[in-house]
Design a protein around this motif. Structure first.
Motif, PDB file in Angstrom:
ATOM      1  N   LYS A  78       0.973  -1.006  -0.021  1.00 10.13           N
ATOM      2  CA  LYS A  78       0.016  -0.059   0.037  1.00 10.13           C
ATOM      3  C   LYS A  78       0.784   1.273   0.072  1.00 10.13           C
ATOM      4  N   PHE A  79       0.444   2.263  -0.660  1.00 11.60           N
ATOM      5  CA  PHE A  79       1.032   3.546  -0.842  1.00 11.60           C
ATOM      6  C   PHE A  79       0.355   4.859  -0.855  1.00 11.60           C
ATOM      7  N   LYS A  80       0.505   5.930  -0.251  1.00 13.73           N
ATOM      8  CA  LYS A  80      -0.341   7.041  -0.462  1.00 13.73           C
ATOM      9  C   LYS A  80       0.384   8.272  -0.857  1.00 13.73           C
ATOM     10  N   THR A  81      -0.294   8.999  -1.864  1.00 10.95           N
ATOM     11  CA  THR A  81       0.539   9.974  -2.511  1.00 10.95           C
ATOM     12  C   THR A  81      -0.624  11.051  -3.132  1.00 10.95           C
ATOM     13  N   GLU A  96      -6.292  13.070  -2.953  1.00 13.11           N
ATOM     14  CA  GLU A  96      -5.442  12.424  -2.103  1.00 13.11           C
ATOM     15  C   GLU A  96      -5.551  10.809  -2.280  1.00 13.11           C
ATOM     16  N   ALA A  97      -4.654  10.056  -2.959  1.00  9.00           N
ATOM     17  CA  ALA A  97      -4.883   8.798  -3.411  1.00  9.00           C
ATOM     18  C   ALA A  97      -4.091   7.829  -2.660  1.00  9.00           C
ATOM     19  N   HIS A  98      -4.797   6.753  -2.358  1.00  3.16           N
ATOM     20  CA  HIS A  98      -4.299   5.500  -1.668  1.00  3.16           C
ATOM     21  C   HIS A  98      -4.030   4.293  -2.728  1.00  3.16           C
ATOM     22  N   TYR A 100      -3.306   0.392  -3.704  1.00  2.00           N
ATOM     23  CA  TYR A 100      -3.108  -0.886  -2.951  1.00  2.00           C
ATOM     24  C   TYR A 100      -2.642  -1.902  -4.135  1.00  2.00           C
ATOM     25  N   MET A 113      -6.614   2.036  -6.914  1.00  2.00           N
ATOM     26  CA  MET A 113      -6.299   3.446  -6.509  1.00  2.00           C
ATOM     27  C   MET A 113      -7.735   3.925  -5.859  1.00  2.00           C
ATOM     28  N   GLY A 115      -9.531   7.219  -4.208  1.00  2.00           N
ATOM     29  CA  GLY A 115      -8.874   8.972  -4.086  1.00  2.00           C
ATOM     30  C   GLY A 115      -9.901   9.594  -3.483  1.00  2.00           C
ATOM     31  N   THR A 118      -9.508  16.592  -2.681  1.00  2.00           N
ATOM     32  CA  THR A 118      -9.126  17.526  -1.750  1.00  2.00           C
ATOM     33  C   THR A 118     -10.031  18.780  -1.507  1.00  2.00           C
TER      34      THR A 118
END
Length: 481
Positions: A78-81, A96-98, A100, A113, A115, A118
């Motif tokens: 997992k990663f958030k950016t 704001e996207a996560h 997996y 993804m 998201g 924002t």
């Protein structure tokens, strides 16, 4: 093409995110293999135009995203950016996207993804804050209604007393004065209600002289406390002290403390308001409000300033929360000390704009005296000692009777005891009676800020706070004649 819809349904994601307005995309080999209805509508592209194309088709100046995804998803699943998408109308959408990584089998995987726009997050935050403010305001109004009812009850009581004493001009005058003061507090509450909707800006830019404010409002404080509770005022050696705020604002704060103290005392007791100066990072006025009530359990001390926290059935739980917010807005702070069955002390620290201490304006001749000074407020004690020693008197100064008793052998042939009439655990009169047995010639000067309970004290050995240095020295001369 992978049957992504079925995969997502299997992990129960589609239905959950649809109502929340979340963007959902699935990538396989960097190509879009799924996008949900929210993403389709917000981006403005029909699903058929997006599926099978690389995600770079939707991105706005984010060529590093793909390498960033690969690097991070290799290390963890997992990663958030933050991601910038460009919709069909040319508008940039910040998400704001996560991300997996979902392994379908040993050879295949997809990147999911999820998201959130924002801008929508900001809107949600504002809605929540407005909801909270409206809820706070509703509870605030409820507490004001309670205060209004108390004011009406007291006013009706005074009007009835005027009617019953119509043939006694002095009594009529007294009750008329009390009724006017009580109704004035109604006007203040209405002004406070208006000020609450305007915010704190105007209040911060105002200032109030606290010594005269407390003296002028002591009677209304006593009315709120009721006949069984003594409200004592100790202004120390301050003749004037200016702080931020305005009278309506400060009156609300003190009435809140006094109402709380009254409920904690329940029967007979005292509420003491005292002033002193303290320098920390800057110069502060320290306002202590000390009561002899039931105290606050230790486990509740950290909760009492939280909104809606209360242990009372009819309380909004907003009083101390609002008080703390008001004080902090002035650049101050609040501390609290309490012990169950022994009482509570609130300490309000507020920045000082300017202050004048009591100093002699002219010298009053009197013989040099040996004086025992008993005063529990350190700033007041130090100031009084300085004034007396400047006049050549010898001074033994103590913060309480216990310390005086321990060091009594160091005191020889004292001429005069100067004591605050209300000391912690003992009255000044009791101290005088004890010392009188050892020093029969000892005379006494009582200091008090209590305007409403002076009948037990003779005028000749009483000095009402606040006083000037000149008044203090003149009183010494009068007593020692």
């Amino acid at each position: 093409m992978l049957e992504v819809d079925k995969i997502l349904e299997r992990i129960n994601i589609v239905e959950c995110v649809q109502d929340l307005g979340l963007y959902v995309l699935a990538l396989s080999q960097d190509k879009v293999v799924y996008l949900n209805k929210v993403a389709e509508e917000k981006l403005g592209y029909p699903k058929e135009e997006v599926l099978g194309k690389g995600i770079s088709f939707l991105l706005f100046s984010s060529p590093e995203l793909l390498s960033e995804l690969k690097t991070n998803l290799l290390k963890k699943h997992k990663f958030k950016t933050m991601v910038k998408f460009l919709n069909q109308q040319g508008k940039i959408i910040n998400l704001e996207a996560h991300f997996y990584k979902l392994d379908l089998d040993q050879e295949e995987s997809i990147v999911l993804m999820i998201g959130k726009d924002t801008e929508e997050l900001v809107e949600i935050k504002e809605k929540v804050e407005n909801l909270y403010k409206n809820q706070s305001f509703t509870e605030f109004l409820r507490s004001l209604v309670h205060d209004f009812n108390n004011i009406l009850q007291n006013t009706l009581k005074y009007l009835k007393s005027i009617e019953e004493n119509i043939d006694k001009p002095e009594e009529v005058k007294r009750y008329k004065f009390l009724a006017e003061k009580t109704l004035k507090s109604w006007i203040d509450l209405n002004r406070l209600l208006i000020d609450y909707t305007k915010g704190i800006k105007d209040i911060v830019s105002s200032q109030v002289e606290m010594v005269s404010f407390l003296k002028n409002n002591l009677d209304i404080f006593q009315i709120i406390a009721g006949p069984k509770i003594q409200v004592q005022l100790s202004l120390g050696c301050l003749s004037k002290v200016f702080v931020p705020g305005e009278e309506t604002f400060w009156r609300y704060i003190f009435l809140n403390f006094i109402s709380n103290a009254k409920e904690a005392i329940k029967d007979e007791g005292t509420i003491e308001i005292s002033l002193s100066l303290k320098t920390i990072d800057k110069r502060y006025l320290v306002i202590k409000i000390r009561d002899t009530g039931c105290g606050i359990p230790e486990e509740n001390l950290e909760k009492i300033f939280q909104p809606f926290f209360t242990t009372k059935k009819e309380s909004s739980g907003l009083g101390l929360f609002l008080v703390k917010n008001h004080i902090v807005s002035l650049g101050g702070k609040i501390e609290v000390e309490s012990k169950v069955n022994l009482g509570t002390t609130f300490k309000v620290f507020v920045p000082v704009l300017s202050a004048n201490l009591l100093t002699p304006s002219k010298k009053v001749e009197t013989k040099r005296l040996r004086i025992i000074l008993l005063e529990d407020e350190p700033e007041v004690r130090a100031s009084l000692q300085e004034i007396l020693e400047r006049e050549g008197h010898q001074v033994w100064a103590f913060p309480n009777y216990e310390e005086l008793e321990q060091k009594l052998d160091e005191v020889y042939s004292p001429d005069l005891l100067i004591t605050d009439y209300y000391m912690p655990g003992i009255k000044g009169f009791e101290v005088y009676q004890i010392l009188k047995q050892r020093f029969p010639e000892l005379k006494v000067l009582f200091l008090t800020g209590d305007l409403l309970n002076l009948a037990e004290l003779p005028n000749f050995n009483l000095l009402l706070k606040p006083f000037t240095a000149e008044e203090l020295l003149s009183k010494l001369k009068e007593i020692m004649l």
